[in-house]
Design a protein around this motif. Structure first.
Motif, PDB file in Angstrom:
ATOM      1  N   LEU A  69      -5.279  -7.965  10.273  1.00  0.00           N
ATOM      2  CA  LEU A  69      -4.973  -8.169   8.860  1.00  0.00           C
ATOM      3  C   LEU A  69      -6.039  -7.526   7.981  1.00  0.00           C
ATOM      4  N   LYS A  70      -7.291  -7.654   8.398  1.00  0.00           N
ATOM      5  CA  LYS A  70      -8.365  -7.024   7.631  1.00  0.00           C
ATOM      6  C   LYS A  70      -8.148  -5.507   7.539  1.00  0.00           C
ATOM      7  N   LEU A  71      -7.772  -4.897   8.678  1.00  0.00           N
ATOM      8  CA  LEU A  71      -7.536  -3.449   8.677  1.00  0.00           C
ATOM      9  C   LEU A  71      -6.383  -3.085   7.761  1.00  0.00           C
ATOM     10  N   CYS A  72      -5.321  -3.882   7.787  1.00  0.00           N
ATOM     11  CA  CYS A  72      -4.188  -3.612   6.900  1.00  0.00           C
ATOM     12  C   CYS A  72      -4.597  -3.756   5.438  1.00  0.00           C
ATOM     13  N   LEU A  73      -5.413  -4.788   5.142  1.00  0.00           N
ATOM     14  CA  LEU A  73      -5.907  -4.957   3.782  1.00  0.00           C
ATOM     15  C   LEU A  73      -6.678  -3.723   3.317  1.00  0.00           C
ATOM     16  N   VAL A  74      -7.596  -3.274   4.149  1.00  0.00           N
ATOM     17  CA  VAL A  74      -8.419  -2.132   3.769  1.00  0.00           C
ATOM     18  C   VAL A  74      -7.555  -0.878   3.613  1.00  0.00           C
ATOM     19  N   GLN A  75      -6.620  -0.670   4.547  1.00  0.00           N
ATOM     20  CA  GLN A  75      -5.745   0.511   4.438  1.00  0.00           C
ATOM     21  C   GLN A  75      -4.926   0.464   3.162  1.00  0.00           C
ATOM     22  N   SER A  76      -4.377  -0.703   2.877  1.00  0.00           N
ATOM     23  CA  SER A  76      -3.543  -0.825   1.688  1.00  0.00           C
ATOM     24  C   SER A  76      -4.355  -0.628   0.410  1.00  0.00           C
ATOM     25  N   VAL A  77      -5.513  -1.272   0.345  1.00  0.00           N
ATOM     26  CA  VAL A  77      -6.368  -1.124  -0.836  1.00  0.00           C
ATOM     27  C   VAL A  77      -6.804   0.328  -1.002  1.00  0.00           C
ATOM     28  N   CYS A  78      -7.066   1.003   0.122  1.00  0.00           N
ATOM     29  CA  CYS A  78      -7.462   2.411   0.060  1.00  0.00           C
ATOM     30  C   CYS A  78      -6.340   3.259  -0.539  1.00  0.00           C
ATOM     31  N   MET A  79      -5.121   3.005  -0.086  1.00  0.00           N
ATOM     32  CA  MET A  79      -3.992   3.763  -0.637  1.00  0.00           C
ATOM     33  C   MET A  79      -3.803   3.464  -2.120  1.00  0.00           C
ATOM     34  N   ILE A  80      -3.968   2.208  -2.506  1.00  0.00           N
ATOM     35  CA  ILE A  80      -3.810   1.832  -3.915  1.00  0.00           C
ATOM     36  C   ILE A  80      -4.904   2.497  -4.756  1.00  0.00           C
ATOM     37  N   SER A  81      -6.139   2.476  -4.263  1.00  0.00           N
ATOM     38  CA  SER A  81      -7.245   3.099  -5.001  1.00  0.00           C
ATOM     39  C   SER A  81      -7.021   4.590  -5.178  1.00  0.00           C
ATOM     40  N   HIS A  82      -6.542   5.224  -4.118  1.00  0.00           N
ATOM     41  CA  HIS A  82      -6.264   6.664  -4.204  1.00  0.00           C
ATOM     42  C   HIS A  82      -5.168   6.928  -5.227  1.00  0.00           C
ATOM     43  N   LYS A 124     -14.362   3.433   7.423  1.00  0.00           N
ATOM     44  CA  LYS A 124     -13.874   4.661   6.771  1.00  0.00           C
ATOM     45  C   LYS A 124     -13.012   4.322   5.559  1.00  0.00           C
ATOM     46  N   LYS A 125     -12.035   3.439   5.756  1.00  0.00           N
ATOM     47  CA  LYS A 125     -11.122   3.119   4.659  1.00  0.00           C
ATOM     48  C   LYS A 125     -11.864   2.431   3.517  1.00  0.00           C
ATOM     49  N   ALA A 126     -12.815   1.537   3.843  1.00  0.00           N
ATOM     50  CA  ALA A 126     -13.564   0.845   2.790  1.00  0.00           C
ATOM     51  C   ALA A 126     -14.402   1.828   1.980  1.00  0.00           C
ATOM     52  N   MET A 127     -15.062   2.769   2.671  1.00  0.00           N
ATOM     53  CA  MET A 127     -15.882   3.746   1.941  1.00  0.00           C
ATOM     54  C   MET A 127     -15.009   4.688   1.117  1.00  0.00           C
ATOM     55  N   LEU A 128     -13.836   5.037   1.625  1.00  0.00           N
ATOM     56  CA  LEU A 128     -12.923   5.868   0.833  1.00  0.00           C
ATOM     57  C   LEU A 128     -12.478   5.127  -0.418  1.00  0.00           C
ATOM     58  N   GLY A 156       0.812  -1.213   0.000  1.00  0.00           N
ATOM     59  CA  GLY A 156       0.000   0.000   0.000  1.00  0.00           C
ATOM     60  C   GLY A 156       0.842   1.258   0.000  1.00  0.00           C
ATOM     61  N   HIS A 157       1.861   1.314   0.848  1.00  0.00           N
ATOM     62  CA  HIS A 157       2.712   2.498   0.910  1.00  0.00           C
ATOM     63  C   HIS A 157       3.525   2.677  -0.362  1.00  0.00           C
ATOM     64  N   VAL A 158       3.947   1.568  -0.945  1.00  0.00           N
ATOM     65  CA  VAL A 158       4.667   1.672  -2.221  1.00  0.00           C
ATOM     66  C   VAL A 158       3.771   2.313  -3.271  1.00  0.00           C
ATOM     67  N   ALA A 159       2.529   1.850  -3.368  1.00  0.00           N
ATOM     68  CA  ALA A 159       1.602   2.420  -4.356  1.00  0.00           C
ATOM     69  C   ALA A 159       1.314   3.889  -4.060  1.00  0.00           C
ATOM     70  N   ALA A 160       1.207   4.223  -2.776  1.00  0.00           N
ATOM     71  CA  ALA A 160       0.854   5.598  -2.414  1.00  0.00           C
ATOM     72  C   ALA A 160       1.984   6.575  -2.689  1.00  0.00           C
ATOM     73  N   ARG A 161       3.253   6.148  -2.514  1.00  0.00           N
ATOM     74  CA  ARG A 161       4.382   7.084  -2.592  1.00  0.00           C
ATOM     75  C   ARG A 161       5.129   7.035  -3.924  1.00  0.00           C
ATOM     76  N   ALA A 198     -15.354  -4.133  -9.870  1.00  0.00           N
ATOM     77  CA  ALA A 198     -16.593  -4.620  -9.252  1.00  0.00           C
ATOM     78  C   ALA A 198     -16.287  -5.581  -8.121  1.00  0.00           C
ATOM     79  N   GLU A 199     -15.291  -6.430  -8.345  1.00  0.00           N
ATOM     80  CA  GLU A 199     -14.925  -7.391  -7.294  1.00  0.00           C
ATOM     81  C   GLU A 199     -14.402  -6.668  -6.045  1.00  0.00           C
ATOM     82  N   LEU A 200     -13.610  -5.629  -6.276  1.00  0.00           N
ATOM     83  CA  LEU A 200     -13.037  -4.895  -5.144  1.00  0.00           C
ATOM     84  C   LEU A 200     -14.117  -4.124  -4.387  1.00  0.00           C
ATOM     85  N   VAL A 201     -15.053  -3.498  -5.130  1.00  0.00           N
ATOM     86  CA  VAL A 201     -16.136  -2.762  -4.472  1.00  0.00           C
ATOM     87  C   VAL A 201     -17.009  -3.720  -3.666  1.00  0.00           C
TER      88      VAL A 201
END
Length: 1632
Positions: free
Chosen positions: A779-792, A833-837, A745-750, A809-812
């Motif tokens: 782990l679920k929280l890390c998944l959501v945080q990482s996916v959120c950063m990637i989506s952004h 929050k992260k999932a809705m973002l 996630g951080h790699v994708a974000a930066r 569609a699968e990710l949503v």
């Protein structure tokens, strides 16, 4: 002054010496001393004669007289003649020896007299004292004390007499049996010895330089023999201490051979006393003197006694010292002085005794020994020079002691060693390391209890002392520079010295600066020669990382950065210029913040930028790689310090990003993955940040290293990131997964955006999608945080428009599953929050999802957030509140992004339909959230509205009908949001009508000003606000939407929230009132709906609303309706009140109603008097029913806003009628039948208005003002409490005044008509009405509106006509009104001056009452008018006025004193520059009273005196006096009365010497004042006058009368008065 006067003064004061108050007694003594300062001989003789004649006077008072004599003698003994001196000597000697028993204060005072005389007449005193030494008889103890005191006071005079004294005393020493006598002898011998030693030490100044020690040696030895061999053996502890205290100085006078002979017995004898006394200070002091005497004669006996001496002294130094005991502290100093003597005499034996005791484990022994060692190092430096290695080696065991007290002592020893060169010896490094170790102690590990005298316990802690020692040694001991530099650098990096970083950095910085000043060669560190020093990379890494927590450890961030800046030549030669500019900027940023305000994230960004710039300047790959290696090596140092370790990871990422070697980057990344402590959340986050920062420059290598780690044998059981080593638990597996997912996630974000899209699906998401089925919450929280950063990262890319996200569609859907799985009982994690973002970021990404999918997302997200239970307040309430707000904002952003896809009324309607169930929810928190989201969506829709053609907003009525009743929701937050929704909807309508987005409609903008009303808890205000909202809606709603709005609101009548149902009724009526004419065709439909809702609705509010709605259509028979309503019983029920309010719906109708009610109110008398049953009782006044009913009806009518125009038309008649109604109902009671109803309590159906006659009239008057547009008048009255005053008999007049003032200020143009109505009421038969009218008119003259509106003359005529009114209050108010002209129309005062002054002066003589309120008003009024009138208008009445007001100066009433004194000041001011002699006499006559009344107990009187004196100053034609008045008497400045009076009297006597007698006569009058402070000021004034008088003024003073008066004051019950009287008597000596 004749001798008889002096004697009279002295005898008067001496008679007062027996005063019981100690302060008075002290002042009497001071007064006697004042006499003695001028006439010392006469005063002393008077005291002598008094004591001789009053033989029975108690000894405390005799002592007081003797103390006064001693004070005079101390400064004036040289003026005595021999006869007087002899007389005093005889008196003092007699007083001192009169009682055989000891009487301390008396005999001490007599002794002090002898000592004072002895300084000048030593021979006579010694002669008298020697006479008291009779052969064969014990002398009086006081004689011995006197001889002892004389030996100290006049050693040069007494020592020549010592042989004679000793020859008289020594033979009788053996006769002394009583301990007190023996102690007196000991004290005398001690002082004799000290005096002799002083004499011998200063022979160059001695009268007989031939005197030698031999002259006293024999006698002193004889005395020594008695004291040591006999008295020292006494059982009385005090005697033993007195003996030992004498033996110390006596030992210096003993013959050398005798001293040597006695030492073997003397020293053990003294040492034995240590066991007998707890207070050993005097023993130690004497022992030190004996040791000094022994050393001075070269005694050999000390060697044999040395072991015993050292043991005894050491035991004393080991006694624990309590700071609360000064004697114990002093004993320590004396014992150390003894050690100094022995160290200088026998250093080897001393160290042989001390140093082995450092090896003991006993705390007290070790601490005491260290204390002696430190003292010896400092005080015997020369003797210890060759003993340094020996002393250093003996410190080995103390360095290992963990006791805090021992540590403190060790640190102090090391400090002494540093100053004397010990640390330069081999083994000194261990001492330095020890200091640093103590600096590193954490404060919480020091459980020291502070001593009673210690203000800051932390200041004396081991750490604090060590920090101070290290800094002082580094900065002030120059010889330590080469020892500490660069040696201290090796303590920077070890973890165990972390607590010492701040003092280390400060010391190193100071040392480095010294080296820089010495030259570059001495500053540069030779690392080859210092192998133990840390490398420059290690120093840089350490200092930079600890700076991330800048406020820890007493501000180590600032210290570390400063040291880093200073060390730049030793780190890299290219960094100097850059660091010299950037480091001060970082330090300045820290100065701008505190630990609480510093934004940590921003601070870390600045430090990382500093590191990044540093690496760019160095631009040396080898150097950068070496730094990165050192950073990685230091990772274990920060285990347990998550914040700093996290920052260290960021530094590693930044450094690797700057490295050009891909092999080094890959190697370090691999090591980080293999060595990370995955079980710690902060470390996982830090590792991910490191990878993200590194990916900025090395995206390919970073992803490749992550891929290699995933495929390595570490994950042999997993395709992606599933399992880890077999021997690791499942929990550890999940932690590793979490860390690596975060890394992606951080790699994708930066990483650079242009490179990310190509890697998202192939390299990043491929290893993440497999783990969405996890149940681990972390782990679920890390998944959501990482996916959120990637989506952004995807949506923010510049190439996002052309990117096709195949798995969108699968990710949503997965995010929706995560959202639905979250519990609704609490909000614990940011998963929602992260999932809705994530969903928000993906809305605009291709391919688009179908409407049903997004509808499911909306419903799921709304349910997940809206249905959350409110969190109870707890310790972490702030964190949860922040998380909730972030989650809600994420929901708003998601809905906004979806709305953006369909920006039409239909799209908006869809969103609101999703929210509608939550808007109508029975749970308040759900409604509040739904309204907040709705308001956000509507604002967004409005801000982004684009209307290309004029189209109708077809669902406006439905939406407004949904939101507007919620303006009265039970939850205040919901009301505000509902108002915002209505505001946005109306602007949306304007937008669809063609208005631009920046257009601001005045009507719609009024909604914002109504929001405060929604927050008010009062339902009346809330629904009034809703009515206003309805008005605004009615004015801006299109005709075609009106019926849909009404139908929607009728549906709202059945709302379960009663507040919203009520709001619907209010708005319905408002709409009918505003837009009823447009509904002609729809009336049947409306009525049908209304009838059906009346049957369904349960609330009581629905019926009155329906009645009002119907009544709006039937307003034709006004008179009949009014008559019938007036027949309703009081108090009015709610139905009747509602109908009264409805009558005011139309201005024309309201005008008719108001006219009829005014007529009804004046048709009957306001009250009737009913005789009480008891004779002599005042008749009761009972209100009549018809005027009362009309008043209540008026009040109800006024409560409707629509009545305003009608009220404005009839405002003068309404105002005057109601004002007079108020005046006639003050104190009026209700009829008996209504009183009974009041006591029983009103029915629930009755209105809540106050039925009390006066209150109802006041409320109605207030309502009239509000409805007539005089809101400012009402507001002013509210602020000043005017309405409450109007209701009470005591405050009615003031309330009327405040009302008039408010009317003049805020409703001036309406006053002419009001005055016209008032004109016919001035001659009212009711006295209360005349008072009210006069008070109102009088206050109008206080404003310039009377002149501006040309009402002045008529007002003056009206008031003048009432000057002879039979009512005192009316006459008083007339004068007040005339005086008000001074502030209202000052320019007209000269025109009417004669008339005004005549009225005021006439008021001074009103009636026979000495405290007439009319006279008081006249004085106040004159004071206001004088400065505006012509001088010739005032002159005829000036003298009369001054004479008339003068008696009021001393009135018992404060207000009369204040007014008369202020008027006197204004009279003086009016005469400035033109003061006639006849008036000047009045000024002079008033001067003394004004000065004395500055001490008046009432502050207002004292303030008036200040003003009056300031005004009198210029008329006295004395610049000095005027200047003194200006300096001291300015208002607001603190007055030191004594200083001011002293200055004033000085100028008075200098410039007006002839006034002395007159001023003193006035003072005599105030000697009898009833005010204690004034009575005390009078003798003080007298004393200062006499102090500054000249002898030639003596004839003006009647001394006999003055002394007699002061003599009487000496018996005053107030001690302050007696004190001042005594002080004045002391100053009368001046008139000689």
């Amino acid at each position: 002054m004749t001798e008889s006067y002096m004697k009279k003064l002295s005898s008067t004061l001496l008679d007062a010496i027996t005063d019981k108050d100690p302060l008075v007694q002290e002042q009497v003594c001071s007064a006697l001393c004042s006499l003695g300062e001028v006439r010392p001989v006469e005063m002393l003789r008077a005291c002598e004669e008094y004591l001789r004649q009053h033989d029975k006077l108690a000894h405390p008072y005799r002592a007081a007289v003797l103390r006064a004599m001693e004070r005079v003698l101390s400064s004036r003994a040289s003026e005595l003649d021999k006869d007087t001196a002899s007389t005093i000597i005889l008196l003092a000697s007699s007083e001192m020896t009169k009682m055989k028993d000891l009487v301390g204060d008396w005999q001490q005072a007599a002794s002090s007299v002898l000592v004072a005389v002895g300084r000048q007449f030593i021979n006579k005193v010694m002669e008298e004292l020697l006479c008291r030494l009779q052969p064969g008889a014990l002398p009086h103890c006081a004689v011995l004390h006197t001889l002892a005191s004389l030996s100290v006071a006049n050693a040069f005079g007494v020592v020549p007499f010592l042989p004679s004294v000793l020859s008289s005393l020594l033979p009788v020493l053996g006769m002394a049996k009583q301990d007190t006598v023996r102690m007196a002898f000991c004290s005398a011998l001690q002082r004799f010895s000290e005096g002799a030693l002083e004499y011998l030490a200063n022979l160059d100044r001695a009268p007989d330089p031939t005197v030698r020690k031999d002259a006293f040696a024999t006698d002193i030895f004889s005395a020594y023999d008695v004291l040591f061999h006999h008295w020292l053996q006494s059982r009385e502890a005090k005697l033993r201490l007195a003996v030992v205290e004498a033996l110390g100085p006596m030992s210096h006078l003993l013959p050398s051979e005798r001293l040597e002979e006695q030492l073997p017995k003397l020293l053990p004898g003294i040492l034995a006393l240590y066991k007998k006394h707890s207070e050993t200070f005097y023993v130690s002091k004497s022992l030190g003197q004996i040791l000094e005497a022994a050393v001075s004669v070269g005694s050999r006996t000390l060697d044999t006694q040395l072991d015993a001496l050292l043991a005894a002294l050491h035991s004393q130094i080991c006694v624990p010292v309590e700071s609360s005991s000064p004697l114990v502290m002093s004993n320590q100093k004396e014992v150390l002085r003894c050690f100094t003597v022995l160290a200088c005499n026998s250093p080897d034996r001393l160290l042989a005794f001390l140093l082995p005791r450092l090896d003991t484990s006993n705390e007290r022994t070790r601490v005491g020994t260290l204390q002696v060692v430190r003292h010896v190092i400092n005080s015997a430096a020369a003797q210890m020079e060759d003993k340094k290695p020996f002393i250093l080696s003996s410190m080995r065991l103390p360095l290992l002691d963990a006791n805090s007290k021992v540590k403190r002592a060790v640190v102090q020893v090391i400090s002494a060693m540093a100053h004397h060169g010990y640390l330069e010896q081999p083994g000194g490094e261990a001492m330095i390391e020890y200091i640093v170790q103590q600096c590193a102690l954490p404060p919480e590990q020091e459980p020291e209890k502070p001593g009673p005298g210690s203000e800051d316990p932390k200041a004396d802690s081991v750490r604090a002392i060590s920090v101070r020692t290290l800094y002082l040694v580094s900065t002030t001991v120059d010889r330590m520079n080469h020892v500490l530099w660069p040696y201290l650098l090796q303590f920077l990096t070890p973890v165990r010295f972390t607590g010492a970083l701040t003092p280390l950095c400060r010391s190193l910085m100071h040392l480095a600066q010294k080296r820089q000043e010495a030259g570059a060669d001495t500053f540069l560190i030779q690392y080859d020669a210092h192998a133990s020093l840390p490398s420059p990379y290690a120093v840089t890494a350490r200092l930079l990382v600890v700076s991330s927590s800048p406020y820890l450890g007493d501000g180590r961030g600032v210290a570390a950065l400063r040291l880093l800046s200073v060390l730049h030549p030793n780190i890299h030669p290219l960094l100097g210029q850059h660091w010299e500019t950037t480091v001060p900027l970082l330090l300045g940023y820290l100065d701008e913040h505190t630990e609480e305000t510093l934004p940590q994230e921003e601070w870390e960004k600045r430090l990382l930028m500093f590191l990044q710039d540093t690496l760019a300047i160095v631009s040396d790959n080898a150097w950068i790689c070496q730094l990165s290696l050192e950073l990685c090596r230091q990772l274990p140092c920060y285990d347990g310090i998550p914040q700093e370790k996290n920052f260290l990871y960021k530094c590693i990422g930044t450094t690797l990003g700057a490295a050009s070697s891909k092999e080094v980057v890959r190697k370090h990344l691999q090591e980080l993955l293999e060595t990370a402590r995955y079980q710690e959340e902060a470390e996982r986050e830090g590792l991910a940040c490191c990878f993200g920062i590194c990916a900025i420059s090395h995206l390919e290598d970073t992803l490749a290293q992550l891929e290699d780690f995933v495929r390595s044998e570490v994950f042999r059981k997993s395709i992606g990131i599933l399992n880890i080593f077999k021997d690791r638990s499942e929990t550890e597996v999940e932690k590793v997964k979490s860390a690596l997912i975060l890394c992606y996630g951080h790699v994708a974000a930066r990483a650079p955006q242009e490179l990310v899209l190509a890697k998202v699906e192939s390299d990043i998401l491929r290893n993440i999608f497999q783990h969405f089925n996890t149940k681990d919450p972390a782990l679920k929280l890390c998944l959501v945080q990482s996916v959120c950063m990637i989506s952004h990262a995807i949506c923010s890319s510049t190439q996002a428009g052309s990117f096709h996200f195949s798995r969108k569609a699968e990710l949503v859907a997965q995010m929706l599953e995560f959202i639905r799985a979250e519990p609704l009982d609490s909000l614990r994690t940011p998963v929602r929050k992260k999932a809705m973002l994530t969903c928000t970021y993906l809305v605009s990404v291709e391919p688009a999802l179908d409407k049903q999918a997004w509808a499911d997302v909306i419903r799921g997200c709304l349910h997940s957030v809206m249905a959350l239970l409110p969190e109870p307040r707890g310790e972490d309430g702030g964190c949860k509140e922040s998380l909730y707000l972030d989650t809600l904002h994420a929901l708003e952003d998601l809905l906004t992004s979806l709305l953006q896809q369909n920006m039409t009324p239909q799209g908006l309607q869809i969103m609101i339909e999703h929210l509608s169930p939550w808007i109508k929810s029975p749970r308040g928190h759900e409604r509040a959230r739904a309204l907040g989201v709705s308001a956000h969506l509507l604002r967004y829709f409005l801000e982004h509205l684009r209307v290309s053609a004029l189209v109708p907003f077809h669902n406006l009525g439905l939406l407004v009908g949904l939101f507007s009743p919620r303006c009265a929701d039970l939850w205040p937050a919901t009301r505000q949001e509902a108002m915002d929704c209505v505001h946005s909807l109306l602007y949306l309508q304007l937008g669809y009508e063609g208005f631009s987005r920046d257009y601001r409609d005045d009507v719609v903008e009024r909604l914002l000003s109504l929001k405060d009303g929604l927050a008010h808890p009062d339902p009346a205000i809330l629904f009034h606000t809703c009515h206003s909202v309805g008005q605004i809606i009615a004015r801006r709603l299109p005709p075609d939407q009106l019926i849909s709005l009404l139908l929607t609101m009728f549906e709202g009548l059945g709302d379960p929230d009663q507040n919203c149902s009520r709001a619907a009724t209010v708005m319905i009526n408002c709409l009918l009132q505003e837009r009823g004419g447009a509904l002609q065709e729809k009336v049947p439909e409306i009525m049908s709906m209304l009838r059906s809702k009346l049957q369904e609705a349960q609330g009581e509010h629905v019926l009155p609303a329906a009645q009002h709605s119907v009544y709006l259509l039937a307003t034709q028979h006004c008179a009949a309706v009014v008559s019938s309503l007036l027949g309703s019983p009081l108090p009015l029920d709610s139905h009747t009140c509602m109908l009264w309010r409805a009558l005011a719906a139309e201005p024309r109708l309201a005008t008719q109603v108001l006219g009829l009610l005014l007529e009804m109110m004046s048709r009957d008398v306001p009250f009737k008097e009913s005789r009480a049953f008891l004779l002599g009782r005042t008749p009761d006044r009972v209100a009549t029913l018809l005027p009362l009913s009309a008043t209540c009806a008026l009040c109800e009518v006024m409560s409707t806003p629509a009545v305003g125009p009608a009220v404005l038309e009839l405002q003068p008649q309404l105002f005057v009628a109601l004002l007079l109604r108020v005046s006639c109902t003050v104190g009026v009671q209700l009829p008996r039948n209504l009183q009974a109803q009041e006591r029983r309590g009103a029915s629930p159906a009755l209105a809540t208005r106050n039925l009390e006659p006066c209150s109802s009239a006041v409320d109605t008057l207030r309502a009239v003002l509000l409805r007539s547009g005089s809101e400012a008048v009402v507001q002013r009255m509210d602020q000043e409490g005017g309405w409450e005053l109007l209701r009470t008999s005591a405050g009615h007049e003031e309330g009327t005044t405040r009302l008039a003032r408010a009317m003049a200020e805020h409703a001036g143009p309406r006053l002419p008509l009001v005055l016209k109505e008032l004109a016919c009421t001035q001659s009212s038969a009711y006295e209360v009405q005349r008072v009210t009218t006069t008070a109102f008119l009088a206050e109008l003259l206080n404003s310039n509106v009377a002149n501006d509106l040309m009402l002045l003359d008529s007002l003056l005529e009206s008031l003048a006509a009432r000057q002879k009114d039979t009512c005192t209050s009316v006459r008083r108010l007339v004068l007040r009104g005339l005086a008000n002209l001074a502030s209202g129309s000052p320019d007209k005062v000269r025109t009417h001056g004669p008339q005004l002054l005549t009225a005021m002066i006439g008021g001074l003589d009103d009636g026979d009452n000495p405290h007439s309120p009319v006279a008081l008003e006249a004085m106040v009024g004159l004071a206001r008018l004088l400065h505006l009138t012509e001088a010739w208008d005032l002159r005829p009445g000036l003298l009369h006025t001054a004479i008339r007001v003068r008696p009021f100066f001393d009135s018992e009433k404060t207000e009369f004193r204040t007014a008369s004194i202020r008027l006197f000041g204004h009279l003086n001011k009016a005469c400035h520059g033109d003061c006639e002699d006849i008036f000047l006499d009045q000024v002079v006559g008033g001067l003394a009273p004004l000065l004395l009344h500055l001490q008046d107990p009432q502050a207002a009187v004292a303030s008036a005196c200040r003003f009056a004196l300031l005004m009198c100053g210029p008329n006295l034609a004395c610049e000095d006096l005027s200047a003194a008045f200006q300096k001291h008497l300015q208002e607001g400045r603190a007055l030191h009365f004594g200083e001011f009076l002293n200055t004033t009297c000085k100028h008075l006597m200098h410039h007006f010497p002839d006034l002395l007698g007159r001023l003193l006569s006035t003072c005599l009058f105030y000697f009898k004042s009833s005010w204690e402070d004034v009575r005390a000021a009078a003798p003080l004034f007298t004393g200062f006058l006499v102090l500054h008088a000249e002898p030639r003024q003596q004839p003006q003073v009647e001394l006999d009368r003055l002394i007699s008066a002061l003599q009487i004051l000496l018996k005053d019950p107030a001690p302050e008065v007696r004190t001042r009287a005594a002080e004045a008597l002391g100053r009368l000596v001046k008139l000689a």
